[in-house]
Write a protein that holds these residues in place. Sequence first.
Motif, mmCIF file in Angstrom:
data_model
loop_
_atom_site.group_PDB
_atom_site.id
_atom_site.type_symbol
_atom_site.label_atom_id
_atom_site.label_comp_id
_atom_site.label_asym_id
_atom_site.label_seq_id
_atom_site.Cartn_x
_atom_site.Cartn_y
_atom_site.Cartn_z
ATOM 1 N N VAL A 63 14.731 28.907 92.944
ATOM 2 C CA VAL A 63 13.676 29.523 91.983
ATOM 3 C C VAL A 63 14.002 30.579 91.791
ATOM 4 O O VAL A 63 14.284 31.531 92.872
ATOM 5 C CB VAL A 63 12.246 29.123 92.519
ATOM 6 N N PRO A 64 13.533 31.577 90.793
ATOM 7 C CA PRO A 64 13.833 33.056 90.484
ATOM 8 C C PRO A 64 12.667 33.643 91.281
ATOM 9 O O PRO A 64 11.978 34.666 90.872
ATOM 10 C CB PRO A 64 13.926 33.089 89.312
ATOM 11 N N VAL A 65 12.600 33.787 92.729
ATOM 12 C CA VAL A 65 11.561 34.274 93.419
ATOM 13 C C VAL A 65 12.330 34.935 94.627
ATOM 14 O O VAL A 65 13.082 34.098 95.460
ATOM 15 C CB VAL A 65 10.531 33.619 93.844
ATOM 16 N N ARG A 66 12.077 36.120 94.968
ATOM 17 C CA ARG A 66 12.266 36.722 96.154
ATOM 18 C C ARG A 66 10.826 37.167 96.878
ATOM 19 O O ARG A 66 10.090 37.966 96.016
ATOM 20 C CB ARG A 66 13.120 37.703 96.248
ATOM 21 N N LEU A 67 10.701 37.054 98.130
ATOM 22 C CA LEU A 67 9.515 37.754 98.902
ATOM 23 C C LEU A 67 9.786 37.970 100.347
ATOM 24 O O LEU A 67 10.232 37.347 100.946
ATOM 25 C CB LEU A 67 8.278 36.625 98.819
ATOM 26 N N GLY A 68 9.608 39.411 100.428
ATOM 27 C CA GLY A 68 10.171 39.830 101.869
ATOM 28 C C GLY A 68 11.440 39.800 102.196
ATOM 29 O O GLY A 68 11.899 40.258 103.195
ATOM 30 N N ALA A 69 12.599 39.809 101.037
ATOM 31 C CA ALA A 69 13.667 39.648 101.242
ATOM 32 C C ALA A 69 14.607 40.369 99.727
ATOM 33 O O ALA A 69 15.120 39.550 99.079
ATOM 34 C CB ALA A 69 14.282 38.330 101.422
ATOM 35 N N PRO A 70 14.029 41.722 99.484
ATOM 36 C CA PRO A 70 14.550 42.237 98.558
ATOM 37 C C PRO A 70 15.955 42.205 98.368
ATOM 38 O O PRO A 70 16.727 42.286 99.165
ATOM 39 C CB PRO A 70 13.906 43.454 98.368
ATOM 40 N N PRO A 71 16.620 41.971 96.882
ATOM 41 C CA PRO A 71 17.915 42.116 96.462
ATOM 42 C C PRO A 71 18.616 43.411 97.090
ATOM 43 O O PRO A 71 17.971 44.381 97.043
ATOM 44 C CB PRO A 71 18.030 42.121 95.047
ATOM 45 N N GLU A 72 19.840 43.371 97.418
ATOM 46 C CA GLU A 72 20.450 44.433 98.083
ATOM 47 C C GLU A 72 21.907 44.558 97.693
ATOM 48 O O GLU A 72 22.612 43.742 97.724
ATOM 49 C CB GLU A 72 20.189 44.546 99.714
ATOM 50 N N ILE A 73 22.183 45.864 97.456
ATOM 51 C CA ILE A 73 23.884 46.291 97.846
ATOM 52 C C ILE A 73 23.961 46.661 99.046
ATOM 53 O O ILE A 73 23.063 47.566 99.575
ATOM 54 C CB ILE A 73 24.077 47.515 96.555
#
Length: 295
Positions: A275-285
């Motif tokens: 699912v297109p959801v993140r919580l407590g794990a943000p996208p990162e480079i």
Amino acid sequence: MGFGVAGLAGAGTGGYALAESFGSNITRYQMTPPGWPQDLPVRLLVLSDLHACDPWMTAERIAGMVEQVNTLQPDCVLLLGDYVAGHSIGRFSKPVPHREWANALAGLKAPMGVHAVLGNHDWWEDWDVVRRRRGPTKAGIALQEAGITVHENTCVRLNKNGRHFWLAGLGDQWAFPSHRDGRRHFEGTDDLPGTLAQVSDDAPIIMMVHEPDIFASMPARVSLTLAGHTHGGQVRLFGYAPVVPSRFGQRYLYGHIVEDNRHMIVSGGLGCSAVPVRLGAPPEIVQIDLGTAQL
């Protein structure tokens, strides 16, 4: 991975979780892992788990990340697999054509090149490839046509200011799923001994992998292993991820992991699965500056 959007929204966190799925933080590490010369400074920029799809991870969004990476002036850019969404979030999105996301990645600039390995979704999107148990994959072809080096159990010897190191890329460990005894099993294209056999001197080694589980078998000869795949759990509640796509559970979930003086960094990645959801794990480079600090 599977998460309940309705459950998150019902808990009053759905809007925040969806908003956290966009953007891209820069997570920075400074280290001199074992076997790495302190006088060999190398900046690595790592992107993992894009899962290109419309509207969540469009070619335009990827191009914006490419601009971010280029401004950081990397020596080398490493791509750790799962460029496509495949079937992972089908009802919430539609595919981005391979040429479009690959052309966006073609804008990456680094003097030591842009190097990639494939992830499980890059294999799973084409069940004919899975059935015949060999590539090429559509994602791999797109990357190569965009001028990006794709590693499949291969090594390359790189040079900076007269000093050398090896960059190795392992085949995917989950390429071929199957069901036996009522359970799901995975077989891969990975060949760790064969990959390391190509190293012909004592220069340090950086190992690119998609799934982090291989770290349990990684020899100390490898200075640093870089992995993706887990999305940092994608949904983490008070630091705990209910679902982790690893046979080791939380052990290789995220971040800088040290075992027996062996070092691995697991990227939380950029896209979403299930699912297109993140919580407590943000996208990162991920930015890694090697040869800049002693561990």
